[in-house]
Design a protein around this motif. Structure first.
Motif, PDB file in Angstrom:
ATOM      1  N   GLU A 220       1.534  -1.954  -2.847  1.00 30.87           N
ATOM      2  CA  GLU A 220       0.398  -2.437  -2.044  1.00 30.87           C
ATOM      3  C   GLU A 220       0.798  -3.611  -1.154  1.00 30.87           C
ATOM      4  O   GLU A 220       0.276  -3.761  -0.051  1.00 30.87           O
ATOM      5  N   ASP A 221       1.710  -4.414  -1.642  1.00 33.67           N
ATOM      6  CA  ASP A 221       2.126  -5.595  -0.881  1.00 33.67           C
ATOM      7  C   ASP A 221       3.043  -5.261   0.294  1.00 33.67           C
ATOM      8  O   ASP A 221       3.357  -6.132   1.103  1.00 33.67           O
ATOM      9  N   LEU A 222       3.504  -4.014   0.352  1.00 33.01           N
ATOM     10  CA  LEU A 222       4.377  -3.637   1.471  1.00 33.01           C
ATOM     11  C   LEU A 222       3.604  -3.745   2.781  1.00 33.01           C
ATOM     12  O   LEU A 222       2.396  -3.507   2.802  1.00 33.01           O
ATOM     13  N   PRO A 223       4.299  -4.058   3.861  1.00 31.33           N
ATOM     14  CA  PRO A 223       3.627  -3.963   5.162  1.00 31.33           C
ATOM     15  C   PRO A 223       3.162  -2.514   5.353  1.00 31.33           C
ATOM     16  O   PRO A 223       3.855  -1.588   4.932  1.00 31.33           O
ATOM     17  N   THR A 224       2.003  -2.348   5.971  1.00 30.01           N
ATOM     18  CA  THR A 224       1.418  -1.016   6.099  1.00 30.01           C
ATOM     19  C   THR A 224       2.394   0.029   6.650  1.00 30.01           C
ATOM     20  O   THR A 224       2.494   1.126   6.088  1.00 30.01           O
ATOM     21  N   PRO A 225       3.130  -0.257   7.726  1.00 27.05           N
ATOM     22  CA  PRO A 225       4.039   0.779   8.246  1.00 27.05           C
ATOM     23  C   PRO A 225       5.095   1.220   7.228  1.00 27.05           C
ATOM     24  O   PRO A 225       5.461   2.387   7.184  1.00 27.05           O
ATOM     25  N   HIS A 226       5.539   0.298   6.395  1.00 28.39           N
ATOM     26  CA  HIS A 226       6.520   0.652   5.372  1.00 28.39           C
ATOM     27  C   HIS A 226       5.892   1.579   4.326  1.00 28.39           C
ATOM     28  O   HIS A 226       6.480   2.545   3.896  1.00 28.39           O
ATOM     29  N   ARG A 227       4.681   1.207   3.927  1.00 28.40           N
ATOM     30  CA  ARG A 227       4.020   2.004   2.899  1.00 28.40           C
ATOM     31  C   ARG A 227       3.734   3.413   3.415  1.00 28.40           C
ATOM     32  O   ARG A 227       3.889   4.405   2.703  1.00 28.40           O
ATOM     33  N   GLN A 228       3.330   3.502   4.674  1.00 25.30           N
ATOM     34  CA  GLN A 228       3.062   4.830   5.236  1.00 25.30           C
ATOM     35  C   GLN A 228       4.318   5.691   5.194  1.00 25.30           C
ATOM     36  O   GLN A 228       4.278   6.872   4.827  1.00 25.30           O
ATOM     37  N   ALA A 229       5.435   5.098   5.568  1.00 25.49           N
ATOM     38  CA  ALA A 229       6.691   5.869   5.593  1.00 25.49           C
ATOM     39  C   ALA A 229       7.027   6.374   4.192  1.00 25.49           C
ATOM     40  O   ALA A 229       7.381   7.542   3.990  1.00 25.49           O
ATOM     41  N   ILE A 230       6.898   5.485   3.205  1.00 28.34           N
ATOM     42  CA  ILE A 230       7.212   5.871   1.823  1.00 28.34           C
ATOM     43  C   ILE A 230       6.292   6.992   1.343  1.00 28.34           C
ATOM     44  O   ILE A 230       6.729   7.965   0.743  1.00 28.34           O
ATOM     45  N   PHE A 231       5.008   6.862   1.613  1.00 23.29           N
ATOM     46  CA  PHE A 231       4.061   7.872   1.139  1.00 23.29           C
ATOM     47  C   PHE A 231       4.305   9.226   1.803  1.00 23.29           C
ATOM     48  O   PHE A 231       4.218  10.263   1.164  1.00 23.29           O
ATOM     49  N   LEU A 232       4.590   9.202   3.097  1.00 25.47           N
ATOM     50  CA  LEU A 232       4.835  10.478   3.792  1.00 25.47           C
ATOM     51  C   LEU A 232       6.070  11.172   3.234  1.00 25.47           C
ATOM     52  O   LEU A 232       6.090  12.386   3.055  1.00 25.47           O
ATOM     53  N   ALA A 233       7.098  10.396   2.958  1.00 22.93           N
ATOM     54  CA  ALA A 233       8.339  10.997   2.464  1.00 22.93           C
ATOM     55  C   ALA A 233       8.172  11.432   1.006  1.00 22.93           C
ATOM     56  O   ALA A 233       8.510  12.550   0.635  1.00 22.93           O
TER      57      ALA A 233
END
Lengths: 192, 367
Positions: free
Chosen positions: A132-145
């Motif tokens: 949750e603490d990740l910057p949003t763009p980072h979290r999006q990338a992780i979730f998509l992958a």
């Protein structure tokens, strides 16, 4: 739910040996420990309760039928079960030919759709917090992958960013999660 | 990294594929690039260390979405597992544990004979409940006296008629599997009927087991009023379902206690029907567009499902009603063996939608 066991190779080796020997009790314990994780992954990918339940069943039946396929040296049991659930979930969505909603908003909403009641384990809470603490763009990338099975090239397309940026975000996101967990004295000995 | 240019991998100055390791550990590299990273890491301790470190983090990602499944899923999952291998039976010979796994040479055939393991597992899973029901019904028939073959049973005038009906419904899948029809003239003896039904069922099981996953996708007409084409995968579930129901008919006729199928079979039957019901409600003119139902199935093979009450709505419907009943009773209802309203059925919400659902569900049997 029982607390998360220590994720050392040793305890996973013991679990595997007990499953190979046919210990029903061990299977039940593994289900109690990892059922919510496997179900959560499957549900997140398929967005369908029935499909997610079928995947949970398939994953644990597979573990029971072929425990020797799990190699504790290569991945912890938790990671291996998640991998099975991801594969089945992604296959399921592909078979249905449904296009997952990969818009940043959908991914973002999805990432915060946790159920608190099962997150009794401190380790789970810490991981969740770090994600949750990740910057949003980072979290999006992780979730998509991770949940949608996208390659970094498809992540780049989905987010409208250069491929180099997608690769960098994936690596950087994992590093950040690892660093935060280490700084908090995360219980998983393997992260030290 | 001799092939780095061909593979268009961006290398950092010192030739390590550093930028790819994040994508690599999370499984987000195209296959050729993943192979290159793995090859490089096998020679480069620095990259191997980073991959190991990030992998350990990646293994934790899945817990982010952890969520408690329905409590019924536990028993369903555990009994499905134990149906494939009883407790206490080792999967491999002890000597093989450290090396390559040796398949168990015991009574259950190894799925690898069905080719690909994933599909082989599915073949075995689908075939097993049907095999169990065929064996059980055959056992019942073997005890019938000549006069008992003439007793009325279920909706049929006699056990004899029931078995002719079942044999003819089985022919649909037998034909799809490339078998000749089983019929043997107009007036076969009871023993001919039993043998030809059993022989045909055994041939279906055998062909599916031998041809494996390939046959599962083949289209076949389902038995019953719906008469729609479905993959053999679905037809196998339906065969196991109908065989169980007719064994129940005969048990009722003989005043024997009813039997509940395995949790796996109940759950298969439920899912089979729920996959078809939105379309069935549509063609019966009983659809409820934009509405959905929560079906709470209790007991053996149970679980909670969300069902759209119309096949035509472009988006999932809003849940307007909750229906609760034992999963096994739902199976009986599908076969027209449980008449709604029943004391076992609880409806909370839009009862007209629930009644249309139940009405259509009760037509989904094979009579």
């Amino acid at each position: 739910m029982t607390d998360v066991p220590e994720s050392t190779d040793e305890s996973d080796v013991r679990i595997r040996d007990a499953l190979i020997a046919g210990s029903e009790r061990t299977l039940a314990e593994v289900y109690d420990t990892y059922g919510p994780v496997v179900y959560g992954v499957a549900l997140h990918i398929t967005r369908e309760q029935g499909a997610a339940e079928d995947i949970v069943q398939d994953v644990f039946v597979e573990l029971w039928r072929r425990p020797e396929r799990f190699d504790p040296q290569r991945a912890p049991l938790r990671g291996w079960l998640c991998m099975l659930a991801r594969r089945r979930g992604i296959d399921w969505t592909r078979r249905r030919r449904t296009r997952p909603d990969l818009s940043p908003t959908a991914v973002e909403l999805a990432s915060s759709g946790f159920e608190d009641d099962v997150l009794v384990s401190t380790a789970y809470k810490q991981v969740r917090k770090a994600v949750e603490d990740l910057p949003t763009p980072h979290r999006q990338a992780i979730f998509l992958a991770y949940y949608h099975g996208l390659t970094y090239r498809d992540v780049a397309k989905a987010l409208g960013i250069p491929e180099g940026t997608a690769k960098w975000r994936l690596r950087s996101a994992l590093r950040r999660i690892g660093e935060q967990l280490t700084a908090e004295g995360f219980e998983d000995a393997t992260l030290e | 990294m001799r092939h780095s240019h061909e593979l268009e991998i961006d290398m950092t100055d010192d030739d390590h594929p550093k930028d790819l390791v994040g994508a690599y550990v999370i499984g987000a590299c195209p296959r050729d690039e993943a192979r290159s990273v793995a090859e490089h890491a096998s020679r480069c301790p620095t990259c191997a260390a980073e991959i190991a470190e990030l992998s350990r983090v990646a293994e934790w990602i899945g817990v982010t979405t952890a969520r408690g499944p329905a409590p019924e899923l536990r028993s369903r999952t555990l009994s499905a597992a134990l149906a494939t291998r009883p407790a206490g039976r080792p999967t491999v010979r002890p000597a093989s544990v450290a090396g390559h796994a040796i398949p168990d040479a015991g009574g259950v055939p190894d799925v690898d004979q069905f080719g690909d393991v994933g599909d082989g597992a599915e073949v075995r899973r689908l075939v097993e409940p049907y095999r169990v029901q065929v064996a059980e019904l055959d056992r019942l028939l073997s005890r019938l006296s000549q006069p008992q073959w003439l007793l009325a049973t279920g909706p049929h005038r006699s056990v004899r008629d029931l078995m002719l009906h079942l044999r003819s419904n089985d022919e649909l899948i037998a034909a799809a599997a490339g078998l000749d029809p089983s019929g043997q003239g107009d007036l076969p003896s009871e023993s001919d009927i039993r043998l030809s039904w059993r022989g045909q069922a055994a041939a279906i099981l055998d062909v599916v087991a031998r041809q494996g996953a390939g046959v599962l996708h083949r289209q076949v007409r389902l038995a019953g009023r719906m008469g729609i084409a479905s993959p053999v995968r679905e037809a196998l579930i339906q065969r196991g379902f109908e065989t169980w129901i007719h064994a129940e008919d005969i048990r009722a006729t003989l005043r024997l206690a009813p039997q509940t199928p395995s949790a796996q079979q109940v759950s298969d039957i439920v899912n089979f029907a729920l996959r078809l019901i939105s379309a069935a409600m549509e063609s019966a003119g009983r659809a409820h567009p934009y509405k959905a139902m929560r079906v709470v199935l209790t007991g053996v093979g149970g679980g909670t499902r969300l069902v759209d009450l119309s096949a035509a709505s472009p988006t999932p419907g809003t849940v307007v009603v909750e229906l609760s009943l034992p999963a096994v009773s739902f199976c009986r209802l599908l076969a027209g063996r449980l008449i709604a309203p029943s004391a076992e059925v609880e409806i909370d919400g839009d009862s007209s939608a629930a009644n249309d659902f139940l009405t259509v569900a009760a037509t989904m049997g094979c009579d």
